[in-house]
Design a protein around this motif. Structure first.
Motif, PDB file in Angstrom:
ATOM      1  N   ASP A 238      58.125  32.857  29.522  1.00  0.00           N
ATOM      2  CA  ASP A 238      58.934  33.322  28.397  1.00  0.00           C
ATOM      3  C   ASP A 238      59.913  34.405  28.835  1.00  0.00           C
ATOM      4  OD1 ASP A 238      57.756  31.717  26.374  1.00  0.00           O
ATOM      5  OD2 ASP A 238      56.117  33.142  26.138  1.00  0.00           O
ATOM      6  N   LEU A 239      59.389  35.389  29.548  1.00  0.00           N
ATOM      7  CA  LEU A 239      60.212  36.517  29.976  1.00  0.00           C
ATOM      8  C   LEU A 239      61.274  36.082  30.974  1.00  0.00           C
ATOM      9  CD1 LEU A 239      57.391  39.149  30.250  1.00  0.00           C
ATOM     10  CD2 LEU A 239      59.570  39.566  29.060  1.00  0.00           C
ATOM     11  N   LYS A 240      60.896  35.245  31.902  1.00  0.00           N
ATOM     12  CA  LYS A 240      61.851  34.771  32.904  1.00  0.00           C
ATOM     13  C   LYS A 240      63.001  34.028  32.238  1.00  0.00           C
ATOM     14  CE  LYS A 240      62.987  31.147  35.897  1.00  0.00           C
ATOM     15  NZ  LYS A 240      63.307  29.735  35.594  1.00  0.00           N
ATOM     16  N   TRP A 241      62.665  33.149  31.291  1.00  0.00           N
ATOM     17  CA  TRP A 241      63.708  32.383  30.605  1.00  0.00           C
ATOM     18  C   TRP A 241      64.587  33.285  29.746  1.00  0.00           C
ATOM     19  CZ3 TRP A 241      64.704  31.810  25.399  1.00  0.00           C
ATOM     20  CH2 TRP A 241      65.723  30.894  25.084  1.00  0.00           C
ATOM     21  N   TRP A 242      63.965  34.136  28.936  1.00  0.00           N
ATOM     22  CA  TRP A 242      64.728  34.956  27.995  1.00  0.00           C
ATOM     23  C   TRP A 242      65.665  35.908  28.732  1.00  0.00           C
ATOM     24  CZ3 TRP A 242      65.162  40.164  26.732  1.00  0.00           C
ATOM     25  CH2 TRP A 242      65.757  40.448  25.498  1.00  0.00           C
ATOM     26  N   LEU A 243      65.198  36.501  29.805  1.00  0.00           N
ATOM     27  CA  LEU A 243      66.016  37.436  30.566  1.00  0.00           C
ATOM     28  C   LEU A 243      67.000  36.738  31.497  1.00  0.00           C
ATOM     29  CD1 LEU A 243      63.657  40.365  31.622  1.00  0.00           C
ATOM     30  CD2 LEU A 243      65.920  40.595  30.609  1.00  0.00           C
ATOM     31  N   GLY A 244      66.827  35.439  31.708  1.00  0.00           N
ATOM     32  CA  GLY A 244      67.645  34.776  32.710  1.00  0.00           C
ATOM     33  C   GLY A 244      67.362  35.345  34.086  1.00  0.00           C
ATOM     34  N   SER A 245      66.116  35.709  34.307  1.00  0.00           N
ATOM     35  CA  SER A 245      65.718  36.423  35.515  1.00  0.00           C
ATOM     36  C   SER A 245      64.980  35.474  36.457  1.00  0.00           C
ATOM     37  CB  SER A 245      64.841  37.621  35.126  1.00  0.00           C
ATOM     38  OG  SER A 245      64.555  38.434  36.216  1.00  0.00           O
ATOM     39  N   THR A 246      64.123  36.018  37.289  1.00  0.00           N
ATOM     40  CA  THR A 246      63.317  35.227  38.211  1.00  0.00           C
ATOM     41  C   THR A 246      61.846  35.560  38.000  1.00  0.00           C
ATOM     42  OG1 THR A 246      63.362  36.899  39.974  1.00  0.00           O
ATOM     43  CG2 THR A 246      65.167  35.268  39.929  1.00  0.00           C
ATOM     44  N   ILE A 247      60.990  34.642  38.405  1.00  0.00           N
ATOM     45  CA  ILE A 247      59.549  34.882  38.288  1.00  0.00           C
ATOM     46  C   ILE A 247      59.151  36.139  39.048  1.00  0.00           C
ATOM     47  CG2 ILE A 247      57.280  34.001  38.948  1.00  0.00           C
ATOM     48  CD1 ILE A 247      58.309  32.571  36.540  1.00  0.00           C
ATOM     49  N   SER A 248      59.676  36.305  40.258  1.00  0.00           N
ATOM     50  CA  SER A 248      59.287  37.463  41.071  1.00  0.00           C
ATOM     51  C   SER A 248      59.746  38.768  40.424  1.00  0.00           C
ATOM     52  CB  SER A 248      59.858  37.331  42.484  1.00  0.00           C
ATOM     53  OG  SER A 248      61.269  37.261  42.462  1.00  0.00           O
ATOM     54  N   ALA A 249      60.959  38.784  39.853  1.00  0.00           N
ATOM     55  CA  ALA A 249      61.449  40.011  39.220  1.00  0.00           C
ATOM     56  C   ALA A 249      60.630  40.356  37.986  1.00  0.00           C
ATOM     57  CB  ALA A 249      62.922  39.863  38.855  1.00  0.00           C
ATOM     58  N   VAL A 250      60.258  39.344  37.203  1.00  0.00           N
ATOM     59  CA  VAL A 250      59.441  39.590  36.015  1.00  0.00           C
ATOM     60  C   VAL A 250      58.072  40.120  36.412  1.00  0.00           C
ATOM     61  CG1 VAL A 250      58.234  38.460  34.109  1.00  0.00           C
ATOM     62  CG2 VAL A 250      60.653  37.959  34.540  1.00  0.00           C
ATOM     63  N   LYS A 251      57.456  39.499  37.409  1.00  0.00           N
ATOM     64  CA  LYS A 251      56.134  39.966  37.838  1.00  0.00           C
ATOM     65  C   LYS A 251      56.204  41.394  38.379  1.00  0.00           C
ATOM     66  CE  LYS A 251      53.968  35.495  38.820  1.00  0.00           C
ATOM     67  NZ  LYS A 251      53.348  34.625  39.846  1.00  0.00           N
ATOM     68  N   LYS A 252      57.280  41.731  39.060  1.00  0.00           N
ATOM     69  CA  LYS A 252      57.444  43.085  39.577  1.00  0.00           C
ATOM     70  C   LYS A 252      57.525  44.088  38.423  1.00  0.00           C
ATOM     71  CE  LYS A 252      60.337  45.852  42.721  1.00  0.00           C
ATOM     72  NZ  LYS A 252      60.645  46.933  41.765  1.00  0.00           N
TER      73      LYS A 252
END
Length: 393
Positions: A238-252
């Motif tokens: 959810d967070l990765k998609w909503w932010l347009g980010s990456t899995i690694s950045a979200v986990k960090k």
């Protein structure tokens, strides 16, 4: 800790300000409670506010945009235009917009290089950006056409689909302005259209705000926290998609924040550690939400509030949601306007006579508020197209 779908739906009502007992005080309070309002379709901003703020009028948002300038339209997550309050804008700049600006710059330089449009694409882009900023210095406002006409570096176009029926030219000027806006250097200022039309003039961000934009260096962490407090619990996906980010950045970011893992029907979800209390019950509720509303677009994993069979009717093939009807934490149908501007419902589930009647009353209230003005969503739902297609035969 296990959180059921019903618990999530109860949280949704309060956090998205859709429960009658938790309405937003004003448009600033609303924007903060949702992190941001979707602004790709200009009418969405106003319709999202109408649903949640008692006594809302279009002048309320216009004043926040153009007089107080407490709310700002800005390109951020997923290369999408949003409305932020000033504090969130500082988080979004480094948490999402900088990434968009870098991606857009790479794409434009690649296209210009392939087209052979300029001998030194990097030097050209730097000069084009500098010229636009110079023209917009000291608070001057200008349309994209005015900027292009006055700045040679903003003229020209790349070509796509050479020899194809769907091919055409792509002017480089608007793409340069997109990069500058994503960098937080220019902003959409006054609007030459009305509330349901977007015809912005560009101006310098610092002049529009009255002070420099100071991005938060920990913006990604801050945006993850904002999402969890407004939309949580949710998954990494959810967070990765909503932010347009990456899995690694979200986990960090999750590792940096005081979060706890929760069980979402077998999936791992996250909440802020101080947000684990049981969701207070809410009265039965219904809502009419516009296309691209923050609620329907808030999560990537949607089965807990949307029947998978209905997704293909309420979302287009690119994942854009049309106007939706909600009951007790679930999207249960859609709505549109007929040729006379009357809001019409199409329910996809049996929600009972009482809630169906409340939704019909809300449709009548929205019809009255719009006063005959027809709002054509930029991304109408397949459901609305089907119904209108049947009406046209």
């Amino acid at each position: 800790m296990r959180i059921t779908n019903q618990d999530r739906q109860t949280r949704l009502a309060r956090r998205q300000r859709l429960a009658a007992e938790s309405r937003a005080r004003d448009v600033g309070d609303l924007t903060n409670s949702l992190v941001a309002l979707h602004a790709t379709d200009p009418a969405t901003i106003y319709l999202s506010a109408w649903t949640r703020v008692d006594g809302f009028g279009t002048d309320d948002l216009d004043a926040a945009f153009y007089i107080d300038r407490s709310l700002v339209k800005h390109m951020a997550m997923r290369r999408t235009l949003f409305v932020f309050d000033r504090d969130t804008l500082a988080d979004a700049q480094s948490g999402a917009s900088d990434r968009v600006a870098a991606s857009e710059s790479r794409r434009l330089l690649s296209d210009v290089r392939k087209a052979g449009l300029f001998d030194d694409p990097e030097r050209w882009l730097a000069r084009a950006k500098a010229a636009a900023l110079e023209m917009l210095a000291d608070g001057r406002e200008a349309t994209s056409t005015e900027l292009r006409d006055d700045i040679p570096e903003l003229q020209g176009a790349t070509v796509y689909g050479v020899g194809k029926s769907w091919g055409g030219d792509v002017p480089v000027g608007p793409r340069v302005l997109t990069i500058l806006s994503a960098e937080g250097k220019i902003v959409r200022g006054s609007n030459r259209g009305d509330w349901a039309a977007s015809r912005p003039r560009w101006t310098a961000m610092d002049a529009w705000l009255g002070e420099p934009l100071r991005p938060n260096p920990d913006g990604h962490d801050a945006m993850v926290e904002r999402w969890l407090r407004s939309f949580g619990p949710g998954t990494v996906n959810d967070l990765k998609w909503w932010l347009g980010s990456t899995i690694s950045a979200v986990k960090k970011s999750l590792a940096e924040l005081p979060v706890v893992e929760v069980d979402l029907d077998g999936a791992i979800g996250y909440l802020m550690a101080d947000d684990l209390g049981p969701a207070d019950p809410v009265q039965p509720w219904t809502a009419l939400l516009p296309g691209l509303d923050p609620t329907i677009m808030g999560w990537a994993d949607r089965d807990w509030y949307l029947n998978p069979e209905h997704r293909k009717l309420l979302f287009d093939s690119n994942g854009n949601a049309g106007p939706t009807a909600w009951a007790d934490g679930r999207a249960v149908g859609g709505w549109w306007q007929d040729d006379d501007g009357v809001v019409r419902l199409q329910l996809l589930e049996d929600i009972g006579t009482e809630r169906s009647g409340i939704l019909q009353d809300q449709a009548s209230e929205l019809t009255q508020w719009l006063g005959g003005r027809r709002i054509l969503p930029r991304f109408p739902s397949p459901l609305a197209k089907q119904v209108n297609g049947r009406r046209g035969r």
